[in-house]
Write a protein that holds these residues in place. Structure first.
Motif, short mmCIF file in Angstrom:
data_model
loop_
_atom_site.label_atom_id
_atom_site.label_comp_id
_atom_site.label_asym_id
_atom_site.label_seq_id
_atom_site.Cartn_x
_atom_site.Cartn_y
_atom_site.Cartn_z
N ASP A 1 0.55 -9.42 -2.55
CA ASP A 1 -0.54 -8.47 -2.29
C ASP A 1 -0.26 -7.62 -1.05
OD1 ASP A 1 -1.95 -9.38 -4.48
OD2 ASP A 1 -3.17 -10.79 -3.31
N GLN A 2 0.56 -8.15 -0.13
CA GLN A 2 0.82 -7.44 1.12
C GLN A 2 2.11 -6.62 1.13
OE1 GLN A 2 -0.16 -10.88 1.29
NE2 GLN A 2 -2.23 -10.06 1.51
N TYR A 3 3.15 -7.09 0.42
CA TYR A 3 4.43 -6.40 0.51
C TYR A 3 5.21 -6.46 -0.81
CZ TYR A 3 6.26 -11.13 1.15
OH TYR A 3 6.57 -12.44 0.97
N VAL A 4 6.23 -5.60 -0.87
CA VAL A 4 7.17 -5.55 -1.99
C VAL A 4 8.56 -5.49 -1.39
CG1 VAL A 4 7.97 -4.21 -3.98
CG2 VAL A 4 5.52 -4.30 -3.44
N ILE A 5 9.46 -6.34 -1.87
CA ILE A 5 10.85 -6.31 -1.41
C ILE A 5 11.69 -5.67 -2.50
CG2 ILE A 5 12.85 -7.67 -0.72
CD1 ILE A 5 10.91 -9.71 0.49
N LEU A 6 12.41 -4.60 -2.12
CA LEU A 6 13.28 -3.86 -3.03
C LEU A 6 14.72 -3.98 -2.57
CD1 LEU A 6 11.11 -0.61 -3.34
CD2 LEU A 6 11.15 -2.58 -4.88
N SER B 1 0.81 -1.22 0.00
CA SER B 1 0.00 0.00 0.00
C SER B 1 0.85 1.28 0.00
CB SER B 1 -0.95 0.00 1.20
OG SER B 1 -0.21 -0.01 2.41
N GLN B 2 2.15 1.18 0.35
CA GLN B 2 3.04 2.35 0.36
C GLN B 2 3.50 2.73 -1.05
OE1 GLN B 2 5.84 0.65 3.42
NE2 GLN B 2 5.76 2.77 4.14
N ILE B 3 3.29 1.86 -2.02
CA ILE B 3 3.75 2.12 -3.38
C ILE B 3 2.52 2.40 -4.25
CG2 ILE B 3 4.98 1.17 -5.37
CD1 ILE B 3 6.59 -0.51 -3.35
N PRO B 4 2.52 3.56 -4.93
CA PRO B 4 1.36 3.90 -5.77
C PRO B 4 1.01 2.79 -6.76
CG PRO B 4 2.85 5.76 -5.61
CD PRO B 4 3.55 4.59 -4.97
#
Length: 142
Positions: A116-121, A83-86
């Protein structure tokens, strides 16, 4: 003949591969790389490898990751809530995004995982943790 030393502007043709033989960069078909020895413009191992060469010399150097882009720094792998990433920003594993720091500095990051919940960068340099092999040819010293 003159040997390349710190402070010299040098011109080098190169081919860079990983230890498995995968090509990651080359000056083939381009002008040689031009840089000032000892100035920090290139990684330490590359700088050290060119030092002492004479025009026309060719050699292969092996650069451990500590003298290249360093080991992978786990503190540079960041877990964000999705949700933090547009929603209009495309998120594909292996894709590159640009993060902006408070001072305006842009940092490229690689998308490592998306749910759906997170993205790892991953903000590590793409060659972090890799030992590198360079075929060098010194073509000029100024």
């Amino acid at each position: 003949m003159k040997q390349a030393q710190a402070g010299d502007n040098v011109q080098v043709h190169y081919k860079g591969t990983l230890t498995d033989g995968q090509l990651f960069d080359s000056s083939e078909g381009r002008d040689p790389l031009n840089f000032k020895l000892g100035s920090g413009q290139v990684i330490k191992g590359f700088d050290d490898g060119v030092t002492g060469m004479e025009i026309g010399d060719k050699k292969t150097i092996h650069i451990p990751n500590a003298e290249a882009y360093g080991p992978v720094n786990e503190d540079m792998v960041i877990n964000f809530e999705r949700s933090q990433i547009p929603a209009d920003i495309p998120l594909e594993v292996g894709g590159t995004l640009n993060m902006h720091q408070d001072g305006g500095q842009v940092i490229p990051v690689v998308v490592k995982e998306v749910t759906d919940q997170y993205v790892i960068l991953d903000a590590n340099h793409p060659l972090a943790g890799q030992d590198l092999i360079f075929e060098l040819e010194l073509v000029g010293i100024n």
